[in-house]
Write an enzyme that holds these catalytic residues in place. Sequence first.
Site, short mmCIF file in Angstrom:
data_model
loop_
_atom_site.label_atom_id
_atom_site.label_comp_id
_atom_site.label_asym_id
_atom_site.label_seq_id
_atom_site.Cartn_x
_atom_site.Cartn_y
_atom_site.Cartn_z
N TYR A 165 0.83 -1.21 0.00
CA TYR A 165 0.00 0.00 0.00
C TYR A 165 0.87 1.26 0.00
CZ TYR A 165 -3.91 2.97 1.64
OH TYR A 165 -4.87 3.94 1.78
N LYS A 169 1.00 4.11 -2.90
CA LYS A 169 0.58 5.46 -2.59
C LYS A 169 1.70 6.48 -2.81
CE LYS A 169 -3.74 4.99 -1.55
NZ LYS A 169 -4.74 5.50 -2.54
#
Length: 302
Positions: A165, A169
């Site tokens: 993640y 991001k």
Amino acid sequence: MGVLNGKVVLVTGAAGGIGKECALLAAREGAKVVVNDLGGGVSGGDLGDAGPAETTAQEIRAAGGEAVANSDSVADMAGARRMFEQAMDAFGGLHAVVNPAGILRDKMFHKMDEADWDAVIQVHLRGAFNVTRATVEHFRDQQDGSYVHFTSTSGLIGNIGQANYAAAKLGVMGLSRIVAMEGAAKNVRSNIIAPFAWTRMIATIPVKDEASAQRVERMKNFMRADQVAQLAVALAGSDVNGQIFAARGNEVVLFNQPRPVKSVTRIEGWTPEALIAQGFPAMSASFTDLGASASVFPYDPV
């Protein structure tokens, strides 16, 4: 007159959480909304369902707004193109993309398999590429367009168990920056938000100790998706470009962006031994610590 009066906005992941609040607020601010949501689960492994996106669209229409539903996946370029085509067919234009769609597959990195890595990168980073690439030529041609992508403090600061993640991001941060730079001359803007809000994605994060339980409780009570939506819709309707924000309760935070903080020079050149003995110690006071987001935001949300 709302800040998006007369505009057409595509909102991804808009069946619940931040995406839904963005879609509802965009409509209240005068936009015609393409409500996108695959209708899958938090981990992205479930089959899609057109119903959740349509539910949000119906809610907008019931309040007097205009909306259509779309259940394509942001991870699919053909699906992203269909979102754009639907906006053009239904409303005759597109002026902003708000892109909070996402999944989580949290795991310690030494236990993470390729499927967990690939799925998260595909939805977050490839998804941001897809919806941007599918619409950017239109924005450039009309010399008007705004992207509101979503990053995370997991990438900007760090969070254990979220290597996939965090990598995705931070990739979104780089993508947004270049889109903003390349689009500036054509009035195409791109900004990103690191949201603090209680959503079904956050609800999947395991609570392992009293400190994390308290953080979860604060998020439930004081950091809501509708507060994040205020910033997202404002950015969609503004001329701000190339910035990184966080929304934390009623607090809006502007992040700095990587710039040099310290340098060391050795006229005769550096060797590994000299860097270890002299260079790194000289810079160590400016090193960034390994604290997670709670160490950067140790205070209760406002």
